[in-house]
Design an enzyme around this catalytic site. Structure first.
Site, short mmCIF file in Angstrom:
data_model
loop_
_atom_site.label_atom_id
_atom_site.label_comp_id
_atom_site.label_asym_id
_atom_site.label_seq_id
_atom_site.Cartn_x
_atom_site.Cartn_y
_atom_site.Cartn_z
N PRO A 1 33.43 21.67 -19.94
CA PRO A 1 33.29 22.90 -19.15
C PRO A 1 33.32 24.19 -19.95
O PRO A 1 33.11 25.26 -19.39
CB PRO A 1 34.47 22.83 -18.19
CG PRO A 1 35.48 22.01 -18.91
CD PRO A 1 34.75 21.05 -19.79
N ASP B 1 21.67 23.55 -23.25
CA ASP B 1 21.53 24.31 -22.01
C ASP B 1 22.29 25.63 -22.12
O ASP B 1 23.11 25.81 -23.01
CB ASP B 1 22.18 23.53 -20.86
CG ASP B 1 21.39 22.31 -20.48
OD1 ASP B 1 20.22 22.23 -20.82
OD2 ASP B 1 21.99 21.42 -19.85
N LYS C 1 17.85 29.16 -19.05
CA LYS C 1 17.19 30.22 -18.31
C LYS C 1 17.54 31.54 -18.99
O LYS C 1 18.68 31.83 -19.28
CB LYS C 1 17.73 30.22 -16.88
CG LYS C 1 16.70 30.65 -15.87
CD LYS C 1 17.19 30.40 -14.47
CE LYS C 1 16.72 29.06 -13.96
NZ LYS C 1 17.22 28.76 -12.63
N GLY D 1 26.20 21.03 -20.49
CA GLY D 1 27.50 21.41 -19.94
C GLY D 1 28.12 20.24 -19.19
O GLY D 1 27.41 19.44 -18.58
N GLY D 2 29.43 20.12 -19.24
CA GLY D 2 30.12 19.09 -18.47
C GLY D 2 29.75 17.70 -18.92
O GLY D 2 29.80 17.37 -20.11
N ASP D 3 29.36 16.87 -17.98
CA ASP D 3 28.95 15.49 -18.25
C ASP D 3 27.45 15.36 -18.03
O ASP D 3 26.92 15.92 -17.07
CB ASP D 3 29.70 14.54 -17.30
CG ASP D 3 29.33 13.10 -17.57
OD1 ASP D 3 29.99 12.48 -18.42
OD2 ASP D 3 28.36 12.59 -16.97
N ALA E 1 32.74 19.64 -14.70
CA ALA E 1 33.35 20.89 -14.23
C ALA E 1 34.48 20.65 -13.22
O ALA E 1 35.51 21.32 -13.27
CB ALA E 1 32.29 21.80 -13.64
N MET F 1 27.34 24.21 -7.97
CA MET F 1 26.16 25.04 -7.69
C MET F 1 26.17 25.58 -6.27
O MET F 1 25.13 25.61 -5.61
CB MET F 1 24.87 24.21 -7.92
CG MET F 1 24.70 23.76 -9.34
SD MET F 1 23.29 22.67 -9.58
CE MET F 1 23.98 21.10 -9.08
N1 SAH Z 1 26.77 18.53 -15.82
C1 SAH Z 1 27.66 19.60 -15.40
C2 SAH Z 1 27.18 20.24 -14.10
C3 SAH Z 1 25.88 20.99 -14.24
S1 SAH Z 1 25.41 21.76 -12.74
C4 SAH Z 1 29.07 19.07 -15.26
O1 SAH Z 1 29.28 17.84 -15.29
O2 SAH Z 1 29.99 19.88 -15.13
C5 SAH Z 1 26.02 23.40 -12.98
C6 SAH Z 1 27.24 23.66 -12.11
O3 SAH Z 1 28.40 23.10 -12.71
C7 SAH Z 1 27.57 25.11 -11.92
O4 SAH Z 1 26.76 25.70 -10.91
C8 SAH Z 1 29.01 25.03 -11.50
O5 SAH Z 1 29.14 24.64 -10.16
C9 SAH Z 1 29.52 23.89 -12.37
N2 SAH Z 1 30.17 24.37 -13.60
C10 SAH Z 1 29.77 24.14 -14.87
N3 SAH Z 1 30.63 24.70 -15.76
C11 SAH Z 1 31.60 25.29 -15.02
C12 SAH Z 1 32.78 26.04 -15.35
N4 SAH Z 1 33.14 26.28 -16.61
N5 SAH Z 1 33.53 26.48 -14.32
C13 SAH Z 1 33.22 26.24 -13.05
N6 SAH Z 1 32.12 25.55 -12.69
C14 SAH Z 1 31.32 25.08 -13.66
#
Ligand code: SAH
Length: 256
Positions: free
Chosen positions: A18, A41, A63, A94-96, A125, A175
């Site tokens: 995150p 990304d 973007k 980001g995230g997974d 996230a 999102m």
């Molecule tokens: N693959 C990512 C999600 C991508 S979709 C994952 O597993 O986290 C993008 C969404 O992830 C954002 O709109 C938001 O809802 C969430 N997100 C990603 N990073 C975040 C953060 N640091 N804090 C809060 N929400 C986050």
């Protein structure tokens, strides 16, 4: 004539977590530090990109204000082209990669081209936000089910979320900033109590993190009043009322 490359590169689909670089897996950190090519990304924190060695080629598919993000097909094609040219690609997300990350589409495109893919999981996230806000997603006394949904998707009103939220259950919405008001209305129409607690966690695991709380019926107003911006997750369920403000304040003070 150029000789054909001796080998095909590997595509590593890597979850960057995150934000905070400390939340990378060791595998992700090693890949980033040794990468010659990173395709990333917009959600990947600059502090993580800064871990790459000098000379590492960085390609952003994010973007940007004037420019649109690369369409998914173009991203797939880019990964395939680089790997076929013999380059190992660290594809940072980001995230997974497999939670609302389109990792599945990139995996399929690479596999169709005969390219070896490694998938490295990341802290999604929802999990990062819950930990940072000290808000348990499940709790023996309160919630034994947790669901992740995308708030921005084709035909939000047509999505069947019935049964995903309510007493004993936690719903985490990704999102959902732009559609928060419609989401609250939809959940209330599905039978949720208007006073069901919600928590909005903006910029989780980053220095500027905010945790906002209120009743479900006030979600839209809360987002507007507090000018919440993406990225944020919305947690709906009785666990959303948990999380110690004192602990958060102490953390912020310790970080300062
Ligand atoms: N693959 C990512 C999600 C991508 S979709 C994952 O597993 O986290 C993008 C969404 O992830 C954002 O709109 C938001 O809802 C969430 N997100 C990603 N990073 C975040 C953060 N640091 N804090 C809060 N929400 C986050």
């Amino acid at each position: 004539m150029r000789e054909a490359p001796a080998r095909t590169g590997t595509v590593h689909l890597v979850g960057a977590g995150p934000g905070d670089p400390d939340l990378l897996t060791l595998r992700a950190a090693r890949l980033v530090m040794n990468a010659k090519l990173i395709v990333h990304d917009g959600l990947v924190d600059p502090a993580i990109l800064a871990m790459a060695r000098p000379g590492c080629r960085m390609v952003s598919v994010a973007k940007q204000r004037a420019r649109h993000s690369l369409p998914q097909d173009a991203i797939n094609a880019l990964l395939v082209r680089e790997a076929l040219a013999g380059n190992d690609v660290v594809r940072l997300k980001g995230g997974d990669p497999f939670v609302f990350g389109r990792g599945g589409e990139e995996l399929e495109a690479c596999r169709a081209a005969g390219i070896t893919v490694e998938v490295v999981p990341g802290i999604s996230a929802a999990l990062g936000a819950a930990a940072a806000a000290q808000l348990p997603l499940t709790h023996r006394d309160e919630a034994s089910v947790v669901s992740f949904v995308a708030g921005q998707c084709k035909g939000l009103s047509g999505q069947n979320w019935a049964g995903l939220a309510g007493v004993g259950r936690t719903l985490v919405i990704y999102m959902g900033v732009a559609t928060a008001e419609a989401i609250a209305e939809k959940l209330i129409a599905d039978g949720l109590a208007p006073d069901m607690p919600v928590a909005v966690i903006e910029n989780a695991c980053r220095p500027q993190m905010r945790v906002l709380r209120g009743p479900l019926a006030g979600l839209g107003a809360l987002m507007t009043r507090e000018k919440v911006r993406s990225p944020a997750v919305i947690v709906v369920g009785t666990v959303a009322a948990r999380g110690s403000e004192a602990a958060l304040t102490a953390l912020a003070e310790a970080a300062a």
